[in-house]
Design a protein around this motif. Structure first.
Motif, PDB file in Angstrom:
ATOM      1  N   GLU A 167      45.902   1.229  35.062  1.00 60.02           N
ATOM      2  CA  GLU A 167      46.971   1.350  34.438  1.00 60.02           C
ATOM      3  C   GLU A 167      47.520   2.786  33.659  1.00 60.02           C
ATOM      4  OE1 GLU A 167      49.033  -2.245  34.561  1.00 60.02           O
ATOM      5  OE2 GLU A 167      47.837  -3.404  35.365  1.00 60.02           O
ATOM      6  N   PHE A 168      48.417   2.962  33.899  1.00 60.52           N
ATOM      7  CA  PHE A 168      48.863   4.080  32.251  1.00 60.52           C
ATOM      8  C   PHE A 168      50.258   3.576  32.068  1.00 60.52           C
ATOM      9  CE2 PHE A 168      45.042   5.237  34.677  1.00 60.52           C
ATOM     10  CZ  PHE A 168      44.193   5.220  33.761  1.00 60.52           C
ATOM     11  N   GLU A 169      50.804   4.338  31.086  1.00 65.04           N
ATOM     12  CA  GLU A 169      51.901   4.401  31.139  1.00 65.04           C
ATOM     13  C   GLU A 169      51.917   6.181  31.298  1.00 65.04           C
ATOM     14  OE1 GLU A 169      53.516   2.465  27.921  1.00 65.04           O
ATOM     15  OE2 GLU A 169      52.489   0.768  27.806  1.00 65.04           O
ATOM     16  N   SER A 194      42.514   8.099  33.717  1.00 64.90           N
ATOM     17  CA  SER A 194      41.287   7.002  32.474  1.00 64.90           C
ATOM     18  C   SER A 194      40.397   8.067  31.410  1.00 64.90           C
ATOM     19  CB  SER A 194      40.721   6.534  33.436  1.00 64.90           C
ATOM     20  OG  SER A 194      40.139   5.271  32.963  1.00 64.90           O
ATOM     21  N   LEU A 214      44.232   9.393  38.956  1.00 62.04           N
ATOM     22  CA  LEU A 214      43.869   8.207  37.596  1.00 62.04           C
ATOM     23  C   LEU A 214      42.768   7.772  37.342  1.00 62.04           C
ATOM     24  CD1 LEU A 214      45.269   5.386  40.005  1.00 62.04           C
ATOM     25  CD2 LEU A 214      47.127   6.684  37.911  1.00 62.04           C
ATOM     26  N   LYS A 244      41.216  -2.172  37.982  1.00 64.17           N
ATOM     27  CA  LYS A 244      42.387  -1.746  37.964  1.00 64.17           C
ATOM     28  C   LYS A 244      42.509  -0.794  36.629  1.00 64.17           C
ATOM     29  CE  LYS A 244      47.214  -3.326  38.960  1.00 64.17           C
ATOM     30  NZ  LYS A 244      48.068  -4.840  38.800  1.00 64.17           N
TER      31      LYS A 244
END
Length: 117
Positions: free
Chosen positions: A114-116, A10, A6, A112
């Motif tokens: 978050e990824f698609e 990023s 993750l 936090k």
């Protein structure tokens, strides 16, 4: 705690290229999870001195898969800030936490990610 993948995703979002361009750096920063399975594993590398150690180990810069120059230090700073609630502590600050048994928010709260896909 964010997984190294993750953090690498990023990095790719921020600096370009693929997450695979960055995973070796994030794995190294989080290697200490194997030593101590608690958020305090960060005290060994998640600080300004650890970022400079990472730069010495992996070099000051590299080219990502887009051919763009990326500074190793910037990737380390990004990782530490994501794990320390936007803050980049010093090694001394981590030792003061252990010594004084006080936990500032940055030592336990992560951002936090978050990824698609």
């Amino acid at each position: 705690m964010a997984h190294p993948i993750l953090h690498a995703k990023s990095s790719a979002k921020k600096f370009g290229g693929k997450w695979e361009d960055y995973i070796h750096l994030h794995n190294w920063l989080d290697e200490t999870k194997g030593w101590y399975g608690h958020s305090f594993h960060r005290m060994w590398r998640h600080h300004s001195e650890g970022i400079f150690e990472m730069e010495q180990r992996f070099g000051p810069e590299f080219k990502n898969s887009d051919g763009k120059t990326v500074y190793t230090r910037y990737v380390g700073e990004q990782h530490v800030r994501e794990d320390c609630d936007g803050y980049r502590p010093t090694a001394r600050e981590w030792f003061l936490i252990v010594e004084n048994k006080q936990r500032p928010v940055w030592a336990t709260k992560t951002q936090k990610l978050e990824f698609e896909d």
